[in-house]
Each structure stands twice: as C-alpha cells, then as structure tokens.
Design an enzyme around this catalytic site. Structure first.
Site, mmCIF file in Angstrom:
data_model
loop_
_atom_site.group_PDB
_atom_site.id
_atom_site.type_symbol
_atom_site.label_atom_id
_atom_site.label_comp_id
_atom_site.label_asym_id
_atom_site.label_seq_id
_atom_site.Cartn_x
_atom_site.Cartn_y
_atom_site.Cartn_z
ATOM 1 N N TYR A 271 -1.554 -0.847 11.023
ATOM 2 C CA TYR A 271 -1.894 -1.459 9.716
ATOM 3 C C TYR A 271 -0.778 -1.162 8.713
ATOM 4 O O TYR A 271 -0.236 -2.067 8.079
ATOM 5 C CB TYR A 271 -3.225 -0.928 9.197
ATOM 6 C CG TYR A 271 -3.381 -1.140 7.707
ATOM 7 C CD1 TYR A 271 -3.222 -0.083 6.808
ATOM 8 C CD2 TYR A 271 -3.667 -2.404 7.198
ATOM 9 C CE1 TYR A 271 -3.333 -0.287 5.446
ATOM 10 C CE2 TYR A 271 -3.776 -2.607 5.832
ATOM 11 C CZ TYR A 271 -3.608 -1.541 4.960
ATOM 12 O OH TYR A 271 -3.698 -1.745 3.593
ATOM 13 N N LYS B 12 2.330 -3.634 6.630
ATOM 14 C CA LYS B 12 2.706 -3.641 5.205
ATOM 15 C C LYS B 12 4.212 -3.393 5.052
ATOM 16 O O LYS B 12 4.903 -4.068 4.297
ATOM 17 C CB LYS B 12 1.904 -2.574 4.449
ATOM 18 C CG LYS B 12 0.423 -2.849 4.375
ATOM 19 C CD LYS B 12 0.133 -4.145 3.635
ATOM 20 C CE LYS B 12 -1.309 -4.527 3.695
ATOM 21 N NZ LYS B 12 -1.563 -5.838 3.051
ATOM 22 N N SER C 78 0.835 -1.206 0.000
ATOM 23 C CA SER C 78 0.000 0.000 0.000
ATOM 24 C C SER C 78 0.863 1.246 0.000
ATOM 25 O O SER C 78 1.982 1.242 0.521
ATOM 26 C CB SER C 78 -0.885 0.003 1.266
ATOM 27 O OG SER C 78 -1.397 1.294 1.520
#
Ligand SMILES: NC(=O)c1ccc[n+]([C@@H]2O[C@H](COP(=O)([O-])OP(=O)(O)OC[C@H]3O[C@@H](n4cnc5c(N)ncnc54)[C@H](O)[C@@H]3O)[C@@H](O)[C@H]2O)c1
Ligand SMILES: CC(=O)N[C@H]1[C@@H](OP(=O)(O)OP(=O)(O)OC[C@H]2O[C@@H](n3ccc(=O)[nH]c3=O)[C@H](O)[C@@H]2O)O[C@H](CO)[C@H](O)[C@@H]1O
Length: 351
Positions: free
Chosen positions: A159, A163, A134
């Site tokens: 979050y 990644k 992302s």
C-alpha cells in the site's frame, strides 16, 4: 466567470466525502466518481449515502457517476460529459495489512487506476492534479518532526509503495511536460467527522485504524480494543501518531485547489498535512472516554507488523505555501467522532 469544476475520484469515501463538502462550500463545482468498493451505496438510490447527506448539509448538487478508474472508457466518458478544470484523486485501496496479502490487486487498482486517470486528463488538456499521499511514504522516520525533505521510499507495505511509486510517476510527468501542476498531500492520521454528525468514517468490516475501532468499542459494537504494543520507546509505551481532524484535512485540499487555480507556476509540490504534534494510543483512548463519557475496554497485546514507534509532522511548509494550518485538537476530534458514531451506530447502514 463560472467557478472551476473539480473531478473528485473516490468522492463517496471517508476523506472524499468530507472534502467534497468543503469544496462545495468554497464555491467549486464537483463531479464525483466512485466504484463503491468501499462506500455504502444506499441501494438503488442514485447517490451513495455519504454524498446524499453532503447534498443535504450544503444544499448544493453533487454530480455522481459509478465509475471504476481502472476502466479507460468509463473514465473518458466523464471527461466527454463535463469540462473538467482540475482533479482531486482519492480513489484507492488503503488497508496496509490487506495490501501485504493481495499486492497485485493493490498495484492494479492504485497504480493502473491512477495512470488511466492521468492519461485521460492529458488527452483532455487537464493538467492540475491534487493527489492523496500519505506519511507512509516516509517509512520509519529517521528524524522527527518529519519534514518534506525526509527521504521517501522506505515503505513497509505494498500500500505504502503504491503511494511512493505514484509520487515518483508524478515527478517524472512534471519533468517531461511543463503543463502539469501537481500537489501531493501527505496525510498523517486523519480522524474525526463533520460537526453535523451526518457523515463520518464507516469502514467495511473490522476497522484497521485506531479511531474507528475505539468509536465502535465505545458505542458497543465491539467488545474490546487491542492496543498493538506497549513497549515502544514512547511516553507510555504505546505508538505515537500525528492525528489530524478530517475537516482540517478537507480545508487543506481546498487551499491546494486555490493554489492550483491561481498560480501560473507548474511542477510537483508535496506538503505534509498534519497537526505537528504526537499523541499516543492510550492518550487517544482516554481523550475519547472524556469526550464520550463511555469506558473504552482495551487489552495490551503484541506489536503489529510494520508499525513505527513515533511519527508526527512538521507542517510549516503547508502553512507557508498554502496558508493552511490544522486548528482542531484531539478533544474536538474525539467529540466529533463520537457525535457521528453515537448517531450512526452502524455507520451509513442505519439511515
Ligand atoms: N484514511 C487514512 O488514514 C489515509 C491516510 C493517508 C492517505 N489516505 C488516502 O486517502 C484516500 C482516501 O482514503 P479514505 O480513508 O477516504 O478511504 P475510503 O476507502 O473511505 O475512500 C476511498 C474511496 O475510493 C473508492 N475507490 C477505490 N478504488 C476505486 C476505483 N478503482 N475506482 C473508483 N473508486 C474507487 C472507494 O469505493 C472509496 O469510496 C486514499 O487514496 C488513501 O490512500 C488515507
Ligand atoms: C504514520 C503513517 O504511516 N500513517 C499511515 C498509516 O496509519 P497508522 O498505521 O499510523 O494508523 P492506525 O490507525 O492503523 O494506527 C495508529 C496507531 O494505533 C495503533 N492501533 C491501531 C489499530 C488498533 O486496533 N489498535 C492499535 O493499537 C497502531 O499500532 C498505531 O500505533 O496507515 C494509514 C492507512 O491505514 C495512513 O496511510 C496513515 O497515513
């Protein structure tokens, strides 16, 4: 020669289901696993609703197993059942705000799950891996447009850190064992739906992301959109993002699989998947009103914690390396989203 078989984790989800459709159309065999923690199961039916509709649209079979990727035995059993050639890994928890409230669940699900998957791959001599990363790994952009050379790691949420940390694990893995060929696709803001209107974004509960929220206001499921911040240093004061049509994104994954399938080259490769242009919140609201013919009520409220003012991609590397470029613009994203939402006001829950 038999077409390659791709194991798709999180295949019943928004991006997974759209990518499974394009993989099938491109001639790949697909095995999907998903624990349905964020996908509509459609009751006792063997296939989750999204995948049942993918089968209907493509006329091709989808193999599905209800598997949690943190469960080592469940993952291993899939590799024993099928000869897997490559893996496309979508399965993750992805709500930025929720990750700040329950970080341990995010680190377990997204990190342990990925490690279990990678170990099962290595044990079965599978070393071709496409990862769902992302733009969030870039944190607050230091320059724009964002290229793959932009520093990563300055993430604003657990979050985002999952990644970033996973990308670092993948880089170390590729350094330690030259058999690994990894493509990490850094998505900017995926939105939209397949042109059929039969599959689309169907978040559980109140949408975290802008486009599904707008769509639910337009269809009458929600009274009003809150616009988070109108004092950013942008054209109209609202946040600017790089929205990319979900089908462009899915096609980018097929190009990544084609690259892994055909190259002898191994190692870690990261590519931005974005449109290369920015669009503000209010510009998207107005585009959606034009596409749907519906008024979208909104109110200007305070900024959301962790939001950056502007973020959009330089996607030239993906064009050079994958032969991929986004072609669908904002109006198409809104038209296709509206077709899905107006035909499925309650998402997959209404058959
Ligand atoms: N949607 C976005 O804006 C966006 C942007 C960048 C990256 N991504 C990444 O793309 C991937 C897919 O995102 P999405 O928008 O399709 O989300 P989604 O929630 O629709 O899909 C994720 C799927 O993974 C499944 N899943 C989650 N944990 C699992 C586990 N432990 N075992 C098996 N299945 C599990 C869920 O049930 C769901 O079907 C995620 O990795 C996400 O972080 C999404
Ligand atoms: C640039 C970046 O890091 N993008 C990531 C981030 O998306 P974003 O946080 O950029 O996506 P989003 O859809 O939540 O927000 C997009 C824009 O809309 C605004 N907004 C959103 C919802 C709403 O109800 N009202 C409103 O005004 C928000 O302030 C932002 O300016 O997180 C996503 C997962 O969730 C993905 O990982 C994206 O890759």
């Amino acid at each position: 020669m038999a077409p390659p078989t791709v194991l798709v984790t999180g295949g019943a989800g928004y991006i997974g289901s759209h990518t499974v459709l394009e993989m099938l159309n491109a001639g790949y065999n697909v095995i999907c696993v998903d624990n349905l923690c964020n996908a509509y199961s459609g009751g006792a039916a063997k296939l989750p609703e999204a995948l049942s509709r993918v089968q209907e649209i493509t006329g091709k079979k989808v193999n599905f197993y209800r598997v949690d990727i943190t469960d080592r035995e469940q993952v291993r059993s899939v590799f024993q059942e099928h000869k897997i050639d490559m893996v496309a890994h979508f399965a993750a928890l992805k709500a930025v705000g929720e990750s700040c409230r329950i970080p341990l669940q995010y680190y377990h699900n997204n990190m342990t799950g990925t490690n279990v998957l990678l170990e099962a791959m290595a044990d079965n001599n599978v070393f071709k891996f496409v990862y769902s990363s992302s733009a969030t790994v870039y944190g607050e952009p230091k320059f724009l447009p964002v290229t793959e050379e932009h520093p990563t790691g300055n993430c604003t949420s657990p979050y985002g850190k999952t990644k970033y940390f996973t990308e670092e694990i993948l880089k170390d893995l590729c350094k330690s064992d030259k058999r690994w060929a990894v493509v990490s696709l850094r998505y900017f803001n995926p939105v939209g739906a397949h042109i059929s209107g039969r599959i689309g974004e169907d978040p559980n509960g109140e949408p975290n992301n802008l486009m599904p929220y707008i769509a639910q206001v337009a269809v009458g499921r929600r009274p009003c959109l809150s616009v988070y911040g109108s004092d950013f240093p942008t054209k109209d004061g609202t946040g600017v993002r790089d929205y990319i049509h979900i089908v462009d994104l899915a096609e980018g994954h097929v190009k990544a699989l084609d690259k892994l399938r055909n190259i002898a080259e191994t190692g870690f490769f990261a590519y931005n998947l974005g449109s290369g242009s920015g669009c503000s919140v209010l510009e998207l609201v107005h585009a959606f009103e034009r596409a749907s013919g519906k008024k979208v009520n909104y109110q200007l409220v305070d900024r959301r914690a962790g939001d950056v003012a502007t973020c959009f991609a330089d996607a030239q590397l993906a064009e050079r390396a994958l032969g991929w470029k986004a072609t669908r613009g904002i109006d198409k994203m809104c038209e296709d989203t509206w077709r899905w939402q107006s035909q499925n006001p309650n998402g997959y829950a209404n058959k």
